[in-house]
Design a protein around this motif. Structure first.
Motif, PDB file in Angstrom:
ATOM      1  N   ASN A  12     -14.154  72.259   4.623  1.00 20.01           N
ATOM      2  CA  ASN A  12     -12.781  72.248   5.129  1.00 20.01           C
ATOM      3  C   ASN A  12     -11.968  71.067   4.602  1.00 20.01           C
ATOM      4  O   ASN A  12     -10.855  70.832   5.060  1.00 20.01           O
ATOM      5  N   SER A  13     -12.508  70.325   3.651  1.00 22.12           N
ATOM      6  CA  SER A  13     -11.716  69.280   3.015  1.00 22.12           C
ATOM      7  C   SER A  13     -12.244  69.016   1.616  1.00 22.12           C
ATOM      8  O   SER A  13     -13.384  69.378   1.299  1.00 22.12           O
ATOM      9  N   GLN A  14     -11.392  68.441   0.792  1.00 21.83           N
ATOM     10  CA  GLN A  14     -11.803  68.023  -0.543  1.00 21.83           C
ATOM     11  C   GLN A  14     -11.142  66.693  -0.866  1.00 21.83           C
ATOM     12  O   GLN A  14     -10.046  66.408  -0.358  1.00 21.83           O
ATOM     13  N   LEU A  15     -11.804  65.929  -1.714  1.00 22.52           N
ATOM     14  CA  LEU A  15     -11.263  64.653  -2.164  1.00 22.52           C
ATOM     15  C   LEU A  15     -10.699  64.789  -3.569  1.00 22.52           C
ATOM     16  O   LEU A  15     -11.293  65.453  -4.416  1.00 22.52           O
ATOM     17  N   VAL A  16      -9.576  64.146  -3.793  1.00 28.81           N
ATOM     18  CA  VAL A  16      -8.856  64.251  -5.060  1.00 28.81           C
ATOM     19  C   VAL A  16      -8.622  62.851  -5.623  1.00 28.81           C
ATOM     20  O   VAL A  16      -7.964  62.033  -4.980  1.00 28.81           O
ATOM     21  N   PRO A  17      -9.164  62.570  -6.815  1.00 25.54           N
ATOM     22  CA  PRO A  17      -8.860  61.269  -7.439  1.00 25.54           C
ATOM     23  C   PRO A  17      -7.363  61.156  -7.722  1.00 25.54           C
ATOM     24  O   PRO A  17      -6.725  62.148  -8.118  1.00 25.54           O
ATOM     25  N   VAL A  18      -6.821  59.963  -7.523  1.00 21.06           N
ATOM     26  CA  VAL A  18      -5.399  59.716  -7.758  1.00 21.06           C
ATOM     27  C   VAL A  18      -5.258  58.559  -8.744  1.00 21.06           C
ATOM     28  O   VAL A  18      -5.913  57.524  -8.591  1.00 21.06           O
ATOM     29  N   ALA A  19      -4.436  58.752  -9.780  1.00 28.16           N
ATOM     30  CA  ALA A  19      -4.161  57.688 -10.755  1.00 28.16           C
ATOM     31  C   ALA A  19      -2.668  57.659 -11.027  1.00 28.16           C
ATOM     32  O   ALA A  19      -2.057  58.708 -11.278  1.00 28.16           O
ATOM     33  N   GLY A  20      -2.088  56.487 -10.918  1.00 27.95           N
ATOM     34  CA  GLY A  20      -0.648  56.369 -11.171  1.00 27.95           C
ATOM     35  C   GLY A  20       0.181  57.200 -10.209  1.00 27.95           C
ATOM     36  O   GLY A  20       1.262  57.675 -10.557  1.00 27.95           O
ATOM     37  N   GLY A  21      -0.326  57.378  -8.994  1.00 30.69           N
ATOM     38  CA  GLY A  21       0.424  58.114  -7.980  1.00 30.69           C
ATOM     39  C   GLY A  21       0.338  59.627  -8.074  1.00 30.69           C
ATOM     40  O   GLY A  21       0.998  60.339  -7.311  1.00 30.69           O
ATOM     41  N   SER A  22      -0.503  60.140  -9.002  1.00 35.12           N
ATOM     42  CA  SER A  22      -0.644  61.593  -9.158  1.00 35.12           C
ATOM     43  C   SER A  22      -2.108  62.007  -9.099  1.00 35.12           C
ATOM     44  O   SER A  22      -2.987  61.229  -9.476  1.00 35.12           O
ATOM     45  N   PRO A  23      -2.395  63.238  -8.667  1.00 33.65           N
ATOM     46  CA  PRO A  23      -3.781  63.729  -8.702  1.00 33.65           C
ATOM     47  C   PRO A  23      -4.299  63.705 -10.137  1.00 33.65           C
ATOM     48  O   PRO A  23      -3.595  64.111 -11.060  1.00 33.65           O
ATOM     49  N   ALA A  24      -5.514  63.203 -10.307  1.00 35.37           N
ATOM     50  CA  ALA A  24      -6.152  63.149 -11.626  1.00 35.37           C
ATOM     51  C   ALA A  24      -7.342  64.099 -11.599  1.00 35.37           C
ATOM     52  O   ALA A  24      -8.487  63.693 -11.416  1.00 35.37           O
ATOM     53  N   LEU A  25      -7.051  65.379 -11.758  1.00 31.89           N
ATOM     54  CA  LEU A  25      -8.093  66.407 -11.713  1.00 31.89           C
ATOM     55  C   LEU A  25      -8.699  66.598 -13.094  1.00 31.89           C
ATOM     56  O   LEU A  25      -8.140  66.155 -14.103  1.00 31.89           O
ATOM     57  N   GLY A  26      -9.820  67.313 -13.135  1.00 34.08           N
ATOM     58  CA  GLY A  26     -10.354  67.749 -14.412  1.00 34.08           C
ATOM     59  C   GLY A  26      -9.414  68.766 -15.050  1.00 34.08           C
ATOM     60  O   GLY A  26      -8.580  69.380 -14.378  1.00 34.08           O
TER      61      GLY A  26
END
Lengths: 131, 131, 131
Positions: free
Chosen positions: C92-106
């Motif tokens: 029910n949740s996921q973690l999202v890396p953030v770089a420079g204020g934006s999501p940094a997804l694959g």
């Protein structure tokens, strides 16, 4: 870090630990943020789902029992491979939003220790992730 | 953020990356808290489970292979829908408690890269979440 | 904390919320770190997987429908036990890396709200976990 001890009573059961997590969170240096509920075991997990009707947890346990049978020609000699697989499916940790020093869950949500190889004495670690 | 590179050798395998994660965590500005191990791929995941007996990882891989068959009339033309589904089941990230600059796992726990569409070159991102 | 509102249109569907999460993350006091995307519901979840070909999300939904049937002698009287179980599987949740204020997804990753008991009005909470 806060430790929660839970004695489970059956081989497979979802134990509602919401109140215990709230007590642990109250002891953390965290007013607003996110707490981690971490299970250090490999045949038990943590899940967040409906806590109002206990039939939901029962249905989930029964689905897992049926789809991950206890005996299915596993290689692992201890005879509890099903429990390891079930714990991978649920996950071994969950994140809990915290507001004003208390868990801020959705209206119907509860936090469950997912026991798949009990009865046992289990522990959970509750810790700060932010901020 | 630390990057771990892993070369997988089979289509489906759980690769124990515990030591690699420990090396990455040692490079992070994090003494006590929680680290995120994040897989940026969509046909691989991350799981935490028993690392002592490799048969456990093998049993988990075989269960997933059987229950999420490679060919089952999927619509996705690349022919690896099973790998995407398996990665959703394991999850694409895990959280690791850190104490004294090292991962503080449960006694039998290891961290696995879950390869479902290998062999490939994979990368994992290890980063700070708190505090 | 930022709130995302999503109207789903079918009983079961994966809704790509990547752009909505990016807008929410931009409002958070977080330049570099990790954001939590948390679903406060018990019959919906969150997953990160391929967003380029919508057939992947369709295949995942169909696999879950087949393996967690809607009617299977469940005890829970509301008739949506399958939806609760599916949400436990995805998480029910996921973690999202953030770089420079934006999501940094694959490169191929998207963030999905996983609806299993729609159509409904759903909300997601997006919050800071680090650092």
């Amino acid at each position: 870090m806060q430790r929660i001890l839970v004695s489970t009573s059956r081989r497979e059961q979802l134990v509602d630990i919401t109140r215990r997590v709230a007590e642990a969170v109250a002891q953390l240096p965290l007013e607003d943020g996110v707490a981690l509920v971490y299970c250090p075991h490999t045949t038990a997990g943590v899940a967040i789902n409906e806590g109002y009707d206990p039939d939901v947890a029962g249905d989930a346990t029964r689905w897992l029992s049926k789809r991950v049978p206890r005996d299915a020609g596993y290689a692992h000699a201890e005879g509890n491979s099903d429990a390891h697989i079930k714990a991978i499916i649920t996950g071994n940790s969950q994140l809990v939003p915290v507001a004003g020093g208390s868990p801020a869950l959705g209206r119907w949500q509860a936090i469950f220790l997912c026991e798949f190889d009990g009865p046992r004495e289990r522990e959970l670690w509750v810790t700060v992730t932010g901020r």
